[in-house]
Design a protein around this motif. Structure first.
Motif, PDB file in Angstrom:
ATOM      1  N   TYR A 356      47.756  41.449  40.488  1.00 39.71           N
ATOM      2  CA  TYR A 356      47.732  40.461  41.558  1.00 39.71           C
ATOM      3  C   TYR A 356      47.848  41.135  42.930  1.00 39.71           C
ATOM      4  O   TYR A 356      47.092  40.825  43.859  1.00 39.71           O
ATOM      5  N   CYS A 357      48.787  42.055  43.041  1.00 38.71           N
ATOM      6  CA  CYS A 357      49.006  42.727  44.328  1.00 38.71           C
ATOM      7  C   CYS A 357      47.817  43.582  44.730  1.00 38.71           C
ATOM      8  O   CYS A 357      47.440  43.621  45.917  1.00 38.71           O
ATOM      9  N   ALA A 358      47.237  44.275  43.785  1.00 36.21           N
ATOM     10  CA  ALA A 358      46.068  45.100  44.099  1.00 36.21           C
ATOM     11  C   ALA A 358      44.894  44.233  44.537  1.00 36.21           C
ATOM     12  O   ALA A 358      44.204  44.532  45.522  1.00 36.21           O
ATOM     13  N   TYR A 359      44.670  43.153  43.813  1.00 34.99           N
ATOM     14  CA  TYR A 359      43.538  42.269  44.115  1.00 34.99           C
ATOM     15  C   TYR A 359      43.688  41.643  45.500  1.00 34.99           C
ATOM     16  O   TYR A 359      42.714  41.526  46.256  1.00 34.99           O
ATOM     17  N   HIS A 360      44.914  41.258  45.857  1.00 31.42           N
ATOM     18  CA  HIS A 360      45.137  40.500  47.094  1.00 31.42           C
ATOM     19  C   HIS A 360      45.622  41.344  48.274  1.00 31.42           C
ATOM     20  O   HIS A 360      45.832  40.796  49.362  1.00 31.42           O
ATOM     21  N   LEU A 361      45.798  42.643  48.093  1.00 29.81           N
ATOM     22  CA  LEU A 361      46.347  43.463  49.170  1.00 29.81           C
ATOM     23  C   LEU A 361      45.578  43.280  50.474  1.00 29.81           C
ATOM     24  O   LEU A 361      46.183  43.095  51.537  1.00 29.81           O
ATOM     25  N   ILE A 405      42.816  43.803  31.141  1.00 26.94           N
ATOM     26  CA  ILE A 405      41.919  42.818  31.763  1.00 26.94           C
ATOM     27  C   ILE A 405      40.640  42.697  30.939  1.00 26.94           C
ATOM     28  O   ILE A 405      40.186  41.595  30.608  1.00 26.94           O
ATOM     29  N   ASP A 406      40.067  43.836  30.576  1.00 24.61           N
ATOM     30  CA  ASP A 406      38.815  43.842  29.806  1.00 24.61           C
ATOM     31  C   ASP A 406      38.997  43.206  28.433  1.00 24.61           C
ATOM     32  O   ASP A 406      38.064  42.585  27.904  1.00 24.61           O
ATOM     33  N   ALA A 407      40.204  43.349  27.873  1.00 22.09           N
ATOM     34  CA  ALA A 407      40.457  42.794  26.536  1.00 22.09           C
ATOM     35  C   ALA A 407      40.896  41.333  26.594  1.00 22.09           C
ATOM     36  O   ALA A 407      41.158  40.722  25.548  1.00 22.09           O
ATOM     37  N   GLY A 408      40.980  40.770  27.784  1.00 20.83           N
ATOM     38  CA  GLY A 408      41.369  39.370  27.915  1.00 20.83           C
ATOM     39  C   GLY A 408      42.863  39.127  27.750  1.00 20.83           C
ATOM     40  O   GLY A 408      43.283  37.990  27.533  1.00 20.83           O
ATOM     41  N   LYS A 409      43.675  40.176  27.876  1.00 23.82           N
ATOM     42  CA  LYS A 409      45.122  40.023  27.706  1.00 23.82           C
ATOM     43  C   LYS A 409      45.842  39.665  29.009  1.00 23.82           C
ATOM     44  O   LYS A 409      46.964  39.159  28.969  1.00 23.82           O
ATOM     45  N   ALA A 410      45.217  39.950  30.142  1.00 21.10           N
ATOM     46  CA  ALA A 410      45.858  39.669  31.429  1.00 21.10           C
ATOM     47  C   ALA A 410      45.735  38.187  31.758  1.00 21.10           C
ATOM     48  O   ALA A 410      44.945  37.458  31.149  1.00 21.10           O
ATOM     49  N   MET A 411      46.526  37.719  32.715  1.00 22.72           N
ATOM     50  CA  MET A 411      46.493  36.317  33.103  1.00 22.72           C
ATOM     51  C   MET A 411      45.163  35.944  33.745  1.00 22.72           C
ATOM     52  O   MET A 411      44.780  34.775  33.756  1.00 22.72           O
ATOM     53  N   CYS A 412      44.445  36.935  34.288  1.00 25.42           N
ATOM     54  CA  CYS A 412      43.207  36.664  35.018  1.00 25.42           C
ATOM     55  C   CYS A 412      42.203  37.776  34.718  1.00 25.42           C
ATOM     56  O   CYS A 412      42.584  38.927  34.512  1.00 25.42           O
ATOM     57  N   ASN A 413      40.926  37.430  34.692  1.00 21.54           N
ATOM     58  CA  ASN A 413      39.902  38.438  34.381  1.00 21.54           C
ATOM     59  C   ASN A 413      39.254  39.036  35.626  1.00 21.54           C
ATOM     60  O   ASN A 413      38.274  39.773  35.522  1.00 21.54           O
ATOM     61  N   ALA A 414      39.801  38.732  36.808  1.00 26.65           N
ATOM     62  CA  ALA A 414      39.263  39.337  38.033  1.00 26.65           C
ATOM     63  C   ALA A 414      39.436  40.850  37.954  1.00 26.65           C
ATOM     64  O   ALA A 414      40.502  41.350  37.588  1.00 26.65           O
ATOM     65  N   PRO A 415      38.405  41.620  38.286  1.00 23.64           N
ATOM     66  CA  PRO A 415      38.513  43.079  38.165  1.00 23.64           C
ATOM     67  C   PRO A 415      39.434  43.674  39.231  1.00 23.64           C
ATOM     68  O   PRO A 415      39.589  43.117  40.322  1.00 23.64           O
ATOM     69  N   LEU A 416      40.025  44.806  38.921  1.00 23.58           N
ATOM     70  CA  LEU A 416      40.776  45.552  39.922  1.00 23.58           C
ATOM     71  C   LEU A 416      39.808  46.061  40.986  1.00 23.58           C
ATOM     72  O   LEU A 416      38.672  46.435  40.670  1.00 23.58           O
ATOM     73  N   PRO A 417      40.220  46.094  42.242  1.00 21.54           N
ATOM     74  CA  PRO A 417      39.334  46.613  43.309  1.00 21.54           C
ATOM     75  C   PRO A 417      38.970  48.082  43.050  1.00 21.54           C
ATOM     76  O   PRO A 417      39.742  48.827  42.426  1.00 21.54           O
ATOM     77  N   ASP A 418      37.821  48.494  43.568  1.00 18.96           N
ATOM     78  CA  ASP A 418      37.363  49.865  43.359  1.00 18.96           C
ATOM     79  C   ASP A 418      38.350  50.891  43.904  1.00 18.96           C
ATOM     80  O   ASP A 418      38.508  51.985  43.347  1.00 18.96           O
ATOM     81  N   GLU A 422      40.031  55.032  43.072  1.00 13.58           N
ATOM     82  CA  GLU A 422      39.672  56.127  43.965  1.00 13.58           C
ATOM     83  C   GLU A 422      40.895  56.871  44.491  1.00 13.58           C
ATOM     84  O   GLU A 422      40.775  57.998  44.982  1.00 13.58           O
ATOM     85  N   LEU A 423      42.078  56.238  44.402  1.00 15.33           N
ATOM     86  CA  LEU A 423      43.296  56.808  44.969  1.00 15.33           C
ATOM     87  C   LEU A 423      44.190  57.421  43.899  1.00 15.33           C
ATOM     88  O   LEU A 423      44.109  57.060  42.721  1.00 15.33           O
ATOM     89  N   GLU A 424      45.081  58.302  44.325  1.00 18.26           N
ATOM     90  CA  GLU A 424      46.125  58.837  43.451  1.00 18.26           C
ATOM     91  C   GLU A 424      47.417  58.034  43.598  1.00 18.26           C
ATOM     92  O   GLU A 424      48.391  58.270  42.904  1.00 18.26           O
ATOM     93  N   GLY A 425      47.412  57.096  44.526  1.00 12.32           N
ATOM     94  CA  GLY A 425      48.562  56.262  44.822  1.00 12.32           C
ATOM     95  C   GLY A 425      48.380  55.661  46.197  1.00 12.32           C
ATOM     96  O   GLY A 425      47.507  56.088  46.965  1.00 12.32           O
ATOM     97  N   VAL A 426      49.197  54.666  46.531  1.00 14.19           N
ATOM     98  CA  VAL A 426      49.017  53.980  47.811  1.00 14.19           C
ATOM     99  C   VAL A 426      49.974  54.489  48.890  1.00 14.19           C
ATOM    100  O   VAL A 426      49.808  54.177  50.062  1.00 14.19           O
ATOM    101  N   HIS A 427      50.993  55.262  48.487  1.00  9.44           N
ATOM    102  CA  HIS A 427      51.955  55.780  49.453  1.00  9.44           C
ATOM    103  C   HIS A 427      51.862  57.299  49.523  1.00  9.44           C
ATOM    104  O   HIS A 427      51.826  57.980  48.491  1.00  9.44           O
ATOM    105  N   ALA A 428      51.837  57.822  50.736  1.00  6.24           N
ATOM    106  CA  ALA A 428      51.791  59.267  50.941  1.00  6.24           C
ATOM    107  C   ALA A 428      52.620  59.594  52.172  1.00  6.24           C
ATOM    108  O   ALA A 428      53.088  58.704  52.890  1.00  6.24           O
ATOM    109  N   ALA A 429      52.789  60.871  52.431  1.00  4.95           N
ATOM    110  CA  ALA A 429      53.591  61.307  53.575  1.00  4.95           C
ATOM    111  C   ALA A 429      53.014  60.804  54.890  1.00  4.95           C
ATOM    112  O   ALA A 429      53.748  60.559  55.853  1.00  4.95           O
ATOM    113  N   THR A 430      51.703  60.619  54.952  1.00  6.89           N
ATOM    114  CA  THR A 430      51.065  60.216  56.214  1.00  6.89           C
ATOM    115  C   THR A 430      50.977  58.709  56.396  1.00  6.89           C
ATOM    116  O   THR A 430      50.608  58.240  57.475  1.00  6.89           O
ATOM    117  N   GLY A 431      51.295  57.943  55.364  1.00  2.39           N
ATOM    118  CA  GLY A 431      51.235  56.497  55.513  1.00  2.39           C
ATOM    119  C   GLY A 431      50.980  55.789  54.197  1.00  2.39           C
ATOM    120  O   GLY A 431      50.983  56.407  53.129  1.00  2.39           O
TER     121      GLY A 431
END
Length: 795
Positions: A356-361, A405-418, A422-431
């Protein structure tokens, strides 16, 4: 550059939130006009009832009893013209758009040209509310969403409209951070903003998976509380505390305003929740909700039988073992792999919140850090969702979420954003990552944040911890003396290294050596470390020495403790205590001996030795006796006893201040001591206080001589109080013994009233009494009980 000063605040609405917002402004020495509808019999009756309610609430929204006097009652029929004298107007009425619109039309003609208008709405559109105001006021309107209770919850969400002035918002943020001590998240004008949007979804996810897996409400609360870094109230108890009707209202807001959300199907109050509300079982405020109390028994609603039963929910041993795994990556992998319903539940609620957080960030927040801070500060989570995800291995968790999500186990089938892949994480020393702008964004550069030398960080930000920061000047097993050359190389910082900052011999010896070093090489010292300040002497060390019969050794230790206090008092350079959290027993006595104290508002200070059958012996009784003599010298009758009696009660009852302001009332702090509202600014202010004392030619006080004491006459008078309390069953026989020892120490010993003594005499009296009590079997029993249970024994 002009100063931004809020000299007076108006709060519109004297309900639960409005009254407590007013209380917190009054705590900060800002006078308040509190408005509500005019009553039938008494025009200000509604507000006066709210003010009376503030005095009864626990934990108290008032940091000191006198704060309520700074809140004036007003009503919309008679007093709207008084809005002209207010710099900030906070609307906090019920969450009904039409009511707010009507009120805005009423107040608009009375708003001063410079005043800020802000709505405390928890989720209504700020831009829509702004449209009701005249064009001239719209640049000075914004959302200012406090969390309940406003004194204690750190989060305030600031929400700009399309027309809100940028400088106004910066000024308001700076004021909220320093004056009210808040953590600010700039939210977008989306339904429920940031914290409630994620927090309510998290609760809905819990409700969904509770029903899907057939778990009990009490069972879920056992899983979703402290075991995963959440408050003790967990999920369903939190719903009861918030109010089930309020919870349903917030859910309805999401249902009505987010029709295209992929999770929209879950934005509905469950049938059982609607049924409880229909019956008037609204939670804590009606004493019945998901939980209720029957006598001493806590009961929980059982949906299977449609009735209440004893709350006995527990975590299964195999699941508990998984939750205790320290490595987050291993923990989440084990939860996902386990077939146990509780483990499947735990993985599912985390997975769906991550999704949810990733989709709506991009839609709801400027960056990932804002979501994590919002959940920490507004919901009491120890880590935000993105921190939790990143600490468990960003790539691995992302792959697991995608697979579900692909197996239909999540509450919603909306895909995770690309960007997730592409990232190793959302928090880093620079921001922290901004999904809307596709960049890492650093922290706010507003000047107010320069006052936070060690600001709160998210996982992955990689700031150096205070324990490893700066330049070490002296160190032993108990303390570290260090400095921050980039801030002020001449003012040293003294930090205790022990668990809970207990004051064992390593700390006592290290403190004296550190002060000796500072006297040779520095201009001042600040005692600072993260809360708690200090929880007193190391009780385990004392208990071991008592068991071994080493009373001579204990007498020597107490003497060393006293000398450490005197070292602080008579240091050749100013020593400033920066206090936050608990400062108990010796942790209270040390600040009492410092040249100055800087106290965070939420400082809980007290001499609590009576709880383990002892009296203060680190100079606490001595200091109060000395202060009583000095205060008496300024009066016509020159009687120290008038100042001893209230202190005696405080010590005998082991009273602890409920705030820094209350600590002043109890005598643990002086009027000259600084109280700050944001604990992140504590070190900055303390360093400047020490520098200020040094620059004005600080000299330690002269040793006190010819101190008149109350002697045996004072002891006898206090003992009469104890006799009445004992006969009335208010204290036990041993309480009497302990309290009489405190009376004896405060009155200077069993000598003639008016005798003149010095500080060493007073220290000797309190030390001898302390050792005598240590030899008492009932005191020994109290010490053992405290160590074993963490609770005081009344014997």
């Amino acid at each position: 550059m002009s100063n931004f000063i809020v000299s007076k605040v108006a709060v519109l609405g004297a309900g639960v939130m409005g009254a407590q917002i007013a209380a917190h402004c009054a705590n900060a020495d800002v006078p308040v006009l509190l408005f509500d509808l005019a009553g039938k019999d008494e025009p200000n009756g509604i507000v006066r009832k709210a003010l009376d309610g503030l005095k009864k609430l626990e934990p108290s929204p008032l940091a000191a009893k006198d704060r309520v006097a700074y809140i004036d009652a007003a009503n919309y029929d008679q007093h709207l013209d008084q809005l002209k004298g207010c710099d900030l107007i906070i609307e906090a009425i019920a969450e009904k758009m039409e009511w707010k619109e009507d009120l805005y039309r009423k107040i608009a003609p009375h708003v001063a040209p410079h005043a800020i208008i802000a709505s405390n709405t928890s989720g209504l559109s700020i831009n829509h509310l702004a449209s009701v105001l005249p064009e001239a006021l719209r640049t000075r309107f914004c959302g200012i969403h406090f969390f309940n209770p406003p004194r204690y919850m750190h989060l305030v969400e600031l929400i700009a409209t399309r027309q809100t002035g940028a400088a106004l918002l910066d000024n308001l943020e700076s004021w909220l951070v320093t004056r009210l001590g808040k953590g600010i998240v700039r939210a977008k004008d989306t339904p429920n903003f940031v914290a409630n949007r994620v927090g309510v979804f998290s609760i809905l996810a819990v409700m969904h998976h509770t029903q899907r897996l057939g778990l009990g409400f009490d069972e879920v609360d056992a899983l979703t509380g402290p075991k995963i870094g959440r408050p003790k109230s967990a999920t369903y108890r939190t719903a009861d505390v918030v109010g089930l009707d309020t919870m349903a209202h917030v859910i309805k807001t999401m249902q009505d305003t987010l029709p295209n959300d992929p999770w929209h199907g879950y934005y509905a109050a469950p049938v059982w929740l609607a049924a409880l509300i229909g019956k008037g079982a609204l939670g804590q405020k009606t004493r019945c909700g998901i939980f209720r109390k029957a006598g001493k028994e806590i009961q929980v609603l059982d949906l299977a039988v449609q009735d209440y039963r004893a709350a006995t929910g527990a975590v299964a041993p195999e699941v508990d073992a998984i939750l205790k795994i320290k490595n987050p990556a291993e923990k989440f992998a084990a939860l996902r792999a386990s077939p146990h319903p509780q483990a499947q539940f735990m993985w599912a609620i985390f997975r769906d919140v991550f999704h949810y957080c990733a989709y709506h960030l991009a839609d709801i927040a400027d960056n990932a850090r804002d979501i994590d801070f919002a959940m920490r500060w507004g919901f009491g989570w120890s880590q935000g969702p993105f921190e939790t995800w990143q600490s468990a291995g960003w790539k691995a968790v992302a792959a697991a979420v995608k697979a579900d999500i692909d197996a239909g186990k999540a509450m919603c089938n909306a895909p995770l954003p690309d960007w997730v892949f592409e990232l190793e994480g959302v928090h880093a020393a620079t921001g922290s990552y901004s999904a809307a702008d596709k960049v890492l964004k650093g922290r706010s550069q507003l000047p107010v944040y320069q006052r936070q030398i060690f600001p709160e960080q998210v996982f992955g930000a990689a700031q150096i911890a205070p324990a490893k920061a700066g330049e070490t000047l002296f160190e032993n097993a108990g303390v570290r003396l260090w400095c921050l050359p980039v801030v002020d190389a001449g003012i040293a910082i003294l930090s205790f290294k022990t668990r809970m900052h207990t004051l064992g011999r390593d700390v006592i010896v290290g403190l004296r050596q550190a002060i000796a070093y500072a006297e040779q090489h520095c201009q001042g010292v600040v005692i600072w470390h993260e809360a708690p300040f200090a929880v007193g002497a190391n009780l385990q060390e004392i208990a071991q020495a008592v068991e071994a019969g080493q009373f001579d050794l204990l007498d020597k230790f107490v003497a060393e403790f006293q000398q450490a206090s005197m070292t602080l008092k008579y240091a050749k350079v100013p020593v400033v205590a920066a206090v936050s959290g608990m400062a108990l027993g010796g942790g209270c006595e040390f600040p009492m001996h410092c040249a100055r104290r800087v106290l965070a508002l939420e400082s809980y200070i007290g001499l609590v030795e009576a709880g383990v059958g002892l009296i203060p012996a680190g100079g606490g009784c001595k200091e109060f006796a000395l202060r009583a003599a000095r205060n008496a010298a300024r009066t016509a009758n020159n009687v120290p006893f008038d100042f001893i009696q209230p202190v005696f009660t405080t010590i005998a009852m082991a009273n602890v201040s409920k705030s820094a302001l209350n600590a002043r009332e109890l005598g643990f702090a002086d009027e000259a001591d600084v109280v700050i509202f944001n604990p992140d600014e504590l070190l900055y202010v303390a360093l400047h206080q020490a520098r200020g004392l040094a620059e004005t030619g600080y000299q330690p006080p002269l040793p006190a001589r010819n101190i008149p004491v109350c002697g045996r006459t004072g002891i006898a008078t206090l003992e009469m109080m104890l006799v009445n309390m004992k006969e009335g069953g208010m204290i036990s026989a041993h309480d009497y013994v302990v309290a009489k020892a405190a009376a004896t120490a405060l009155c200077g010993g069993d000598i003639e009233a008016g005798s003149l003594v010095d500080e060493n005499w007073l220290l000797t009296v309190e030390r001898k009494l302390f050792i005598e009590l240590l030899k008492n079997e009932k005191t020994q029993a109290r010490i053992v009980h405290m160590l074993e249970t963490g609770k005081p024994l009344r014997n």
